[in-house]
Design an enzyme around this catalytic site. Structure first.
Site, PDB file in Angstrom:
ATOM      1  N   SER A   1       0.974  -1.095   0.108  1.00  0.00           N
ATOM      2  CA  SER A   1       0.035  -0.027   0.080  1.00  0.00           C
ATOM      3  C   SER A   1       0.894   1.247  -0.047  1.00  0.00           C
ATOM      4  O   SER A   1       1.900   1.266   0.734  1.00  0.00           O
ATOM      5  CB  SER A   1      -0.758   0.068   1.177  1.00  0.00           C
ATOM      6  OG  SER A   1      -1.654  -1.080   1.401  1.00  0.00           O
ATOM      7  N   SER A   2       0.640   2.093  -0.747  1.00  0.00           N
ATOM      8  CA  SER A   2       1.150   3.492  -0.627  1.00  0.00           C
ATOM      9  C   SER A   2       2.672   3.482  -1.289  1.00  0.00           C
ATOM     10  O   SER A   2       2.966   2.981  -2.264  1.00  0.00           O
ATOM     11  CB  SER A   2       1.033   4.156   0.522  1.00  0.00           C
ATOM     12  OG  SER A   2       1.206   5.509   0.381  1.00  0.00           O
ATOM     13  N   SER A   3       3.610   3.639  -0.094  1.00  0.00           N
ATOM     14  CA  SER A   3       4.984   3.507  -0.175  1.00  0.00           C
ATOM     15  C   SER A   3       5.306   2.002  -0.736  1.00  0.00           C
ATOM     16  O   SER A   3       5.905   1.734  -1.530  1.00  0.00           O
ATOM     17  CB  SER A   3       6.006   4.066   0.851  1.00  0.00           C
ATOM     18  OG  SER A   3       7.147   3.812   0.749  1.00  0.00           O
TER      19      SER A   3
ATOM     20  N   ALA B   1       3.381  -0.005  -2.038  1.00  0.00           N
ATOM     21  CA  ALA B   1       2.760  -0.407  -3.495  1.00  0.00           C
ATOM     22  C   ALA B   1       3.780   0.426  -4.537  1.00  0.00           C
ATOM     23  O   ALA B   1       4.143  -0.392  -5.580  1.00  0.00           O
ATOM     24  CB  ALA B   1       1.580   0.772  -3.707  1.00  0.00           C
TER      25      ALA B   1
ATOM     26  N   HIS C   1      -6.878   8.355  -0.388  1.00  0.00           N
ATOM     27  CA  HIS C   1      -5.405   7.443  -0.478  1.00  0.00           C
ATOM     28  C   HIS C   1      -5.781   6.759   0.830  1.00  0.00           C
ATOM     29  O   HIS C   1      -5.560   7.469   2.032  1.00  0.00           O
ATOM     30  CB  HIS C   1      -4.226   8.584  -0.428  1.00  0.00           C
ATOM     31  CG  HIS C   1      -2.853   7.923  -0.360  1.00  0.00           C
ATOM     32  ND1 HIS C   1      -2.502   7.130  -1.338  1.00  0.00           N
ATOM     33  CD2 HIS C   1      -2.074   7.583   0.392  1.00  0.00           C
ATOM     34  CE1 HIS C   1      -1.103   6.723  -1.355  1.00  0.00           C
ATOM     35  NE2 HIS C   1      -0.903   6.990  -0.053  1.00  0.00           N
TER      36      HIS C   1
END
Ligand SMILES: *[C@@H]1O[C@H](CO)[C@@H](O)[C@H](O)[C@H]1NC(C)=O
Ligand SMILES: *[C@@H]1O[C@H](CO)[C@@H](O)[C@H](O)[C@H]1NC(C)=O
Ligand SMILES: *[C@@H]1O[C@H](CO)[C@@H](O)[C@H](O)[C@H]1NC(C)=O
Length: 305
Positions: free
Chosen positions: A147-149, A151, A288
């Site tokens: 997820s996020s970083s 991802a 987000h």
């Protein structure tokens, strides 16, 4: 079967079962998050945690689950569904934990953006290789998600270590290489990319991914990309840029997806299918980060039909 042949076979089987269990259990107990030490090499000192389910499959699969900024192995273990799913499907979960202040991942340095370049991605790839051998895992059932970083790192790993993974599920990231630092800074934030202002052609994005492992011509993980339309951390344009990248890598025409399925997998989400190896899920009104859909990941990874 005569008893003279039965007993050696029986004892051999018992021994094999015992030896197999011992090879998994000598370092980690099952059914809880455990740190693993003395694996390696670990060029950027990334702590490694694993969850080995009570219900461990023989020749298990592996899901590598990578946390967001400010997260940790512990936080992602608690906040994602993969450990419960591991009990259901018998795979091992690896949770790397960022060694960096702020707990993002380095997705900006040349080292991390290069196959065997010695960055965070290299440490994480080495964890996976070590775990396959240590736990007798099935190297054809190794998957990566984040997820996020995490991802962003998932996209980087898919580009720089394509030989390790069969599939990836990417929750709210940016294309592999989009956080590139022009000064070769480690763990740098790239505002231009975050704001969705790095817009390239599919060919350019494909080149960025391919350049992370020059000359590689083997199989690559199939990519499932999730993004919210209301993301104000990693702006939604990053969804389209990521789709350009992977469609180009797989030789699909970005401008001609096969099908768009409205309200799939849930209301307000659209699933765009470019081909068997590249799908995107764009989530209306979601910020987000897009919530993890364990059911969909299990289908994408092939654990569930
Ligand atoms: C941000 O990334 C883009 C590539 O995605 C690169 O062209 C740009 O130089 C980077 N910005 C900085 C400050 O390094
Ligand atoms: C999904 O597709 C429908 C039909 O084209 C469209 O009206 C809607 O805005 C799309 N939603 C997203 C999140 O792209
Ligand atoms: C996940 O996908 C399933 C369909 O496979 C859907 O029913 C569900 O609403 C989705 N969302 C979550 C959070 O599981």
């Amino acid at each position: 079967m005569k008893s003279t042949t039965f007993f050696p076979v029986f004892l051999g089987l018992l021994f094999a079962l015992f030896a197999h269990a011992a090879s998994v259990d000598k370092r980690q107990s099952r059914g809880s998050l455990q740190q693993v030490t003395n694996w390696g090499p670990n060029p950027t000192n990334v702590p490694m945690y694993v969850y080995i389910p009570n219900n461990l499959a023989s020749s298990p699969g592996i899901v590598l689950a990578i946390h967001y900024c400010t997260g940790s192995a512990q936080a992602y273990y608690q906040g994602s569904p993969y450990a419960q799913l591991a009990e259901q499907y018998g795979f091992i979960v690896i949770y790397p934990s960022s060694p960096r202040q702020g707990a993002c991942w380095d997705v900006s340095s040349q080292a991390t953006l290069t196959h065997n370049g010695g960055g965070d991605s290299n440490s994480i790839a080495n964890m996976v290789t070590w775990a396959i051998s240590e736990y007798g895992a099935d190297s054809s059932k190794v998957f990566v998600t984040g997820s996020s970083s995490g991802a962003m790192m998932t996209n980087v790993l898919a580009a720089a270590y394509p030989e390790l993974f069969q599939a990836a599920s990417v929750y709210s990231g940016v294309p592999a290489g989009c956080f590139y630092s022009s000064t070769n800074a480690v763990d740098a934030w790239n505002s231009t990319c975050a704001l969705g202002d790095v817009m390239d052609t599919p060919q350019q994005w494909g080149n960025v991914a391919r350049a992370m492992y020059p000359g590689y011509s083997g199989a690559r993980p199939k990519m499932l990309i999730w993004h919210g339309t209301a993301d104000t951390t990693l702006y939604p344009q990053n969804y389209f840029e990521t789709m350009k990248q992977w469609t180009n890598v797989f030789g699909y025409n970005y401008n001609a997806p096969q099908i768009v399925e409205v309200n799939n997998p849930q209301s307000g989400y659209n699933r765009t299918i470019w081909g068997p190896d590249v799908e995107g899920i764009y989530a209306q009104g979601v910020g987000h980060t897009v919530p993890i859909n364990g059911t969909q990941d299990m289908i994408w990874f092939g654990f569930e039909a």
